[in-house]
Design a protein around this motif. Structure first.
Motif, PDB file in Angstrom:
ATOM      1  N   PHE A  85       0.840  -1.196   0.000  1.00  0.00           N
ATOM      2  CA  PHE A  85       0.000   0.000   0.000  1.00  0.00           C
ATOM      3  C   PHE A  85       0.875   1.246   0.000  1.00  0.00           C
ATOM      4  N   GLN A  86       0.568   2.182  -0.879  1.00  0.00           N
ATOM      5  CA  GLN A  86       1.218   3.498  -0.864  1.00  0.00           C
ATOM      6  C   GLN A  86       0.359   4.435  -0.030  1.00  0.00           C
ATOM      7  N   VAL A  87       0.974   5.129   0.918  1.00  0.00           N
ATOM      8  CA  VAL A  87       0.255   6.032   1.822  1.00  0.00           C
ATOM      9  C   VAL A  87       0.506   7.467   1.366  1.00  0.00           C
ATOM     10  N   GLN A  88      -0.569   8.236   1.294  1.00  0.00           N
ATOM     11  CA  GLN A  88      -0.453   9.625   0.853  1.00  0.00           C
ATOM     12  C   GLN A  88      -1.510  10.458   1.558  1.00  0.00           C
ATOM     13  N   GLY A  89      -1.402  11.771   1.426  1.00  0.00           N
ATOM     14  CA  GLY A  89      -2.380  12.667   2.039  1.00  0.00           C
ATOM     15  C   GLY A  89      -1.739  13.919   2.565  1.00  0.00           C
ATOM     16  N   GLN A 112      -4.921   8.689   2.358  1.00  0.00           N
ATOM     17  CA  GLN A 112      -5.317   7.562   1.544  1.00  0.00           C
ATOM     18  C   GLN A 112      -4.242   6.482   1.570  1.00  0.00           C
ATOM     19  N   ALA A 113      -4.703   5.241   1.415  1.00  0.00           N
ATOM     20  CA  ALA A 113      -3.808   4.098   1.226  1.00  0.00           C
ATOM     21  C   ALA A 113      -4.247   3.408  -0.055  1.00  0.00           C
ATOM     22  N   ILE A 114      -3.358   3.345  -1.036  1.00  0.00           N
ATOM     23  CA  ILE A 114      -3.680   2.793  -2.345  1.00  0.00           C
ATOM     24  C   ILE A 114      -2.877   1.513  -2.546  1.00  0.00           C
ATOM     25  N   TYR A 148       7.394   8.791  -0.823  1.00  0.00           N
ATOM     26  CA  TYR A 148       6.234   8.292  -0.094  1.00  0.00           C
ATOM     27  C   TYR A 148       6.627   7.277   0.975  1.00  0.00           C
ATOM     28  N   CYS A 149       5.632   6.905   1.765  1.00  0.00           N
ATOM     29  CA  CYS A 149       5.753   5.817   2.725  1.00  0.00           C
ATOM     30  C   CYS A 149       4.835   4.674   2.284  1.00  0.00           C
ATOM     31  N   TYR A 150       5.184   3.452   2.678  1.00  0.00           N
ATOM     32  CA  TYR A 150       4.448   2.277   2.217  1.00  0.00           C
ATOM     33  C   TYR A 150       4.196   1.314   3.372  1.00  0.00           C
ATOM     34  N   ILE A 151       3.178   0.502   3.195  1.00  0.00           N
ATOM     35  CA  ILE A 151       2.875  -0.597   4.108  1.00  0.00           C
ATOM     36  C   ILE A 151       2.967  -1.884   3.306  1.00  0.00           C
ATOM     37  N   LEU A 152       3.849  -2.802   3.729  1.00  0.00           N
ATOM     38  CA  LEU A 152       4.011  -4.093   3.067  1.00  0.00           C
ATOM     39  C   LEU A 152       3.459  -5.186   3.967  1.00  0.00           C
ATOM     40  N   GLN A 153       2.470  -5.871   3.450  1.00  0.00           N
ATOM     41  CA  GLN A 153       1.842  -6.974   4.181  1.00  0.00           C
ATOM     42  C   GLN A 153       2.324  -8.293   3.585  1.00  0.00           C
ATOM     43  N   THR A 154       2.953  -9.129   4.416  1.00  0.00           N
ATOM     44  CA  THR A 154       3.357 -10.475   3.982  1.00  0.00           C
ATOM     45  C   THR A 154       2.633 -11.502   4.842  1.00  0.00           C
ATOM     46  N   LYS A 155       2.840 -12.760   4.525  1.00  0.00           N
ATOM     47  CA  LYS A 155       2.180 -13.800   5.302  1.00  0.00           C
ATOM     48  C   LYS A 155       2.708 -13.842   6.736  1.00  0.00           C
ATOM     49  N   ALA A 156       3.966 -13.423   6.915  1.00  0.00           N
ATOM     50  CA  ALA A 156       4.591 -13.550   8.234  1.00  0.00           C
ATOM     51  C   ALA A 156       4.673 -12.232   8.996  1.00  0.00           C
TER      52      ALA A 156
END
Length: 911
Positions: free
Chosen positions: A519-523, A530-532, A545-553
């Motif tokens: 997810f790319q975070v902006q605003g 927003q999170a895209i 930008y800042c990002y959120i990376l979701q993995t299985k672990a």
């Protein structure tokens, strides 16, 4: 922003503002218009006007002085030759309501004109700017095609030819008002005469008696002219002033060599192109060559001459070259701001003290919100918890109701996801799971359906709501402000999307908590973030930008090296919004573990330079003409609220979004039809170069203009209460009977509509976290317009222009005393309110501040003042020095929009 000089005794003499628009036919004039855009450098237009009876030496001198003025402005202007009777639309727009050539030669000496009042007959032509021409006071001067004004000592008559348009008659009334105020001191009668009306009105008899009695006006047979497309030719102008043809009809930008001057001959218009470094002597040679060419070729006076410098090419000029880049280059405005920031840092100040551009929404964000998702042919109302969670494979309708100007207003958005709705007949859909999988689709059904549903819902709301079409990735800032928090997931939940991917054999990308997601975070703030969800590959990262990376672990938060502390705050809030139970691992750019890159399919190159927003020009207003299926576009220069004519459909082009304004008496009767006109406009490359077809399109109906539309004008809400066609409205105002027309034929307003919707459900205004929506700093009177924020011209000319001919005397000063009760607060007040100085206003305007000299207050001062508010350096100037530098008193300055204040301060090195 407008300065006028006249050639008198072979020298330039300033013309007083009271004489602007009244040019003598035996003289030559020079006009400078300086526009100061919200972003970017000043824009200068220089016109030299030649009267039909002007001496040749004066005409030549006016042309020469135009070149000198351009040189003094750094060769950064566009120059135009204007011939009496053939003036350009842009030139005439400076002198609204009218431009009237008068007989004789200009003289700076003031004289008394006494004696018998001279009766005059004028003809008026034009829908948006008026060509006024004095004609012989004879019955034979009248015709059925035009509008005429007969000015007598006691009464002004308006005669409307039976074939003249409503708009022409309305514009002629503005000329009548001008004549009444300027020649009669506002004290005379006004009579309107209709062509073909003979009896029943004493004014009719009086009018014809002035011509010696009534006689039929002969009808002219319409002339049929078959016009062939002109052959466009390009010539090189050598140093000896000789024209050398280099091509015709097919041109490329590479043909314009930067060490030469060129003439582009388009028959009715001729462009002269010069490089920025062209010497003044070379420019004089080129100008003389072109003027001789026009004269020797026997060209009509209707031939317009436009002189362009490299980098300032007009849209029409560029359209003749097949490969001219259609992307707008960023200007140096942002670079200038960086230099200012560096100076602040050098002086030991934190850069966060620098004022930022005003990003506050021009709409009350405390209204109520409802969202529907398109599911096949049906609409599904979203639950409260899902209101701000969209999927790129779906389409949504957003209904927002907010307090307006004394009533509740409604705004509808149709949000078209990028993964399921395509514009055009056949476009590519790229699956992120495989970079080589490109599936060609034809997917217009969802777009058509969602627009249809939105139109139906909008029609069911009696307050005539605003309707907008927006695409994912091109949302306006206002949309984000309304939703406050938005998460856009990949994939979709609608039956249409499910069926589509099944038929095409595409892997379902719909977001899953157990799969990898990025997810790319902006605003701009916690109430606008927003999170895209983007492709989970390294190339999706960006240092800005800042990002959120979701993995299985694990959950990672990635912080770009160019991101700000504000971005970091939004990142933390967005993690909590996505999943409050997550415990993320924070990773800064450059310190990523291998497992991070493994989750993104390996490390790869990604953008690492600071993102700079492209240059955004000031809005442009266009009239859209639809005649027998023919679509024509005409730009309206220096527009005001009065240019919103009820018989027209107008388009306001703001580059990142457009507004289609539909008059109540226009031929367009549906919002869907207006939307199609907006799309057709975007397809015209000549007008919107480099713009996406997916930018937001708003549909606004006359009488229901929202504040985010009226902010582009100096809006007067009292004009909304006058009904009738444009001629009837102007006549009512002229005769002081406007109040008698209020309230008739108006669409009934919906009472208490804030909590109701087309299907009767109650609106939801609280998020799942329990917070209300009243977080915007915009006051409850948001319906009041941001007055003067659309004004692009300053009330004073640039210093260079004033110094250029400083030896010339000044005549007829028209400086008016500014009101004593002007304060920054008036920018958000309605036009009927009168502001007064409060103690806070006095502090802002510097009345209680210490006084320092200008040289010590400058940003780059060698001996800077300390202990002052660096964002308001100007308040520490004395009243006398303030007026000298800014050309106006402090109250007038603080009445300007914030961006215009900053623009002036920057030009004076105070920002």
């Amino acid at each position: 922003g407008l300065e006028v000089w006249c050639i008198e005794n072979q020298r330039l003499v300033p013309v007083s503002k009271s004489s602007h628009g009244k040019f003598h036919t035996g003289s030559a004039y020079l006009v400078l218009n300086a526009a100061f855009p919200k972003i970017g450098p000043p824009q200068y237009d220089i016109h030299y006007w030649l009267g039909n009876e002007a001496k040749k030496v004066d005409s030549s001198l006016a042309s020469d002085k135009a070149l000198e003025l351009d040189a003094a402005l750094g060769s950064c202007s566009v120059q135009y030759r204007e011939i009496q009777g053939q003036e350009s639309q842009k030139f005439l727009s400076y002198f609204k309501p009218c431009f009237i050539p008068v007989e004789g030669v200009f003289t700076s000496k003031q004289g008394n004109l006494n004696g018998e009042y001279q009766v005059s007959l004028y003809t008026c032509k034009g829908d948006y700017v008026v060509h006024v021409k004095e004609v012989p006071f004879l019955r034979s001067s009248l015709n059925h095609e035009d509008v005429f004004i007969l000015d007598t000592a006691l009464k002004i008559f308006l005669f409307s030819g039976c074939n003249s348009t409503i708009q022409e008659r309305a514009k002629a009334l503005e000329v009548v008002q001008y004549i009444k105020e300027n020649k009669h001191g506002g004290k005379c009668e006004v009579a309107t005469i209709e062509d073909g009306k003979f009896v029943g009105d004493s004014d009719v008899g009086e009018f014809w008696s002035l011509f010696g009695g009534y006689a039929p006006i002969p009808r002219e047979l319409p002339s049929v002219q078959e016009s062939e497309a002109p052959i466009v030719k390009l010539f090189w102008i050598n140093l000896q002033g000789k024209l050398c043809e280099t091509g015709n009809n097919a041109f490329s930008k590479e043909m314009l060599e930067t060490d030469k001057c060129y003439m582009l001959d388009c028959d009715s218009e001729i462009f002269v192109w010069m490089r920025r470094q062209t010497l003044l002597t070379e420019r004089r040679t080129a100008t003389k060559t072109i003027e001789d060419f026009v004269r020797n070729e026997g060209r009509s006076n209707k031939t317009h001459l436009t002189f362009l410098s490299e980098g300032l090419e007009s849209t029409i000029f560029r359209s003749y070259f097949t490969n001219w880049p259609k992307t707008l280059e960023p200007r140096l405005y942002d670079e200038g701001k960086e230099k200012v920031a560096a100076i602040f840092k050098h002086q030991g100040y934190d850069v966060k003290e620098l004022p930022e551009e005003d990003n506050e929404p021009s709409i009350d964000c405390s209204g109520t919100l409802r969202v529907w998702r398109l599911d096949g042919d049906e609409l599904s109302l979203l639950l409260v918890a899902e209101l701000t969670k969209f999927y790129s494979g779906d389409c949504y309708i957003v209904q927002y109701t907010f307090p307006g100007n004394g009533r509740d207003e409604t705004l509808f958005y149709a949000w078209l996801g990028s993964r399921c709705v395509m514009v055009g007949t056949s476009q590519g859909f790229l699956s992120s799971t495989s970079s080589s999988t490109l599936v060609t689709i034809d997917k217009l059904e969802d777009k058509t359906a969602v627009i249809f549903h939105m139109s139906t819902m909008a029609d069911s709301v009696r307050t005539n709501p605003v309707m907008a079409q927006i695409h994912e990735g091109k949302e306006p800032a206002q949309f984000f402000s309304i939703l406050q928090r938005l998460i856009v997931f990949k994939g979709g939940n609608s039956s249409g999307y499910r069926k589509f991917i099944e038929e095409k054999g595409i892997v379902d990308e719909t977001y899953n908590e157990n799969l990898v997601a990025l997810f790319q975070v902006q605003g701009t703030s916690p109430d606008n973030m927003q999170a895209i969800q983007v492709d989970h590959v390294s190339t999706s990262l960006n240092s800005s930008y800042c990002y959120i990376l979701q993995t299985k672990a694990s959950i990672y938060t990635w912080i770009g090296s160019l991101s700000s502390s504000r971005d970091h705050n939004l990142l933390d809030r967005m993690v909590e919004l996505l999943n409050p139970t997550w415990l993320p691992v924070s990773v800064r750019e450059g310190n990523e573990p291998d497992i991070f890159w493994d989750a993104l399919g390996g490390k790869a190159e990604y953008p690492k330079a600071k993102e700079i927003q492209g240059f955004i020009d000031d809005p442009h207003l266009f009239a859209l003409k639809i005649t027998r299926g023919d679509f024509k576009v005409k730009e309206i220069f220096n527009y005001t609220q009065d240019d919103l004519v009820t018989e027209d459909v107008l388009l306001l082009d703001c580059q990142r979004e457009i507004y289609v304004w539909v008059g109540l008496h226009s031929v367009v009767k549906s919002k869907q039809e207006a939307l199609n006109l907006g799309l057709k406009f975007l397809e015209m490359d000549i007008l919107v170069e480099g713009l996406s077809l997916n930018i937001p399109i708003y549909i606004v109906t006359e009488g229901h203009e929202p504040p985010f539309f009226t902010r582009f004008f100096s809006w007067d809400h009292s004009k909304e209460n006058i009904v009738g066609n444009s001629f009837e409205r102007k006549l009512a105002i002229l005769k002081g009977k406007s109040n008698n027309l209020e309230g008739r034929n108006r669409t009934p307003l919906k009472a208490n509509s804030r909590d109701s919707t087309p299907n009767g459900h109650r609106s939801i205004s609280v998020f799942s976290n329990g917070r209300g929506r009243s977080s915007s700093p915009v006051p409850s009177g948001a319906g009041s317009d941001l007055r003067q924020s659309g004004d692009r011209l300053l009330s004073t000319s640039p210093p260079l222009a004033k110094k250029l001919f400083e030896g010339s005397p000044t005549h007829g000063s028209d400086e008016k005393t500014m009101p004593q009760s002007c304060s920054p607060a008036t920018e958000l007040s309605s036009s009927a309110e009168t502001a007064s100085f409060t103690q806070k206003d006095r502090n802002v305007n510097g009345e209680n501040s210490a006084i320092y000299p200008y040289e010590r207050l400058r940003v780059v001062s060698a001996n800077p003042v300390t202990g002052i508010d660096l964002t308001k350096r100007e308040v520490y100037l004395s009243n006398e020095e303030f007026r000298e530098k800014f050309g106006m008193p402090k109250p007038a300055f603080y009445k300007l929009p914030k961006w215009k204040q900053n623009k002036m301060k920057m030009s004076l090195d105070l920002f």
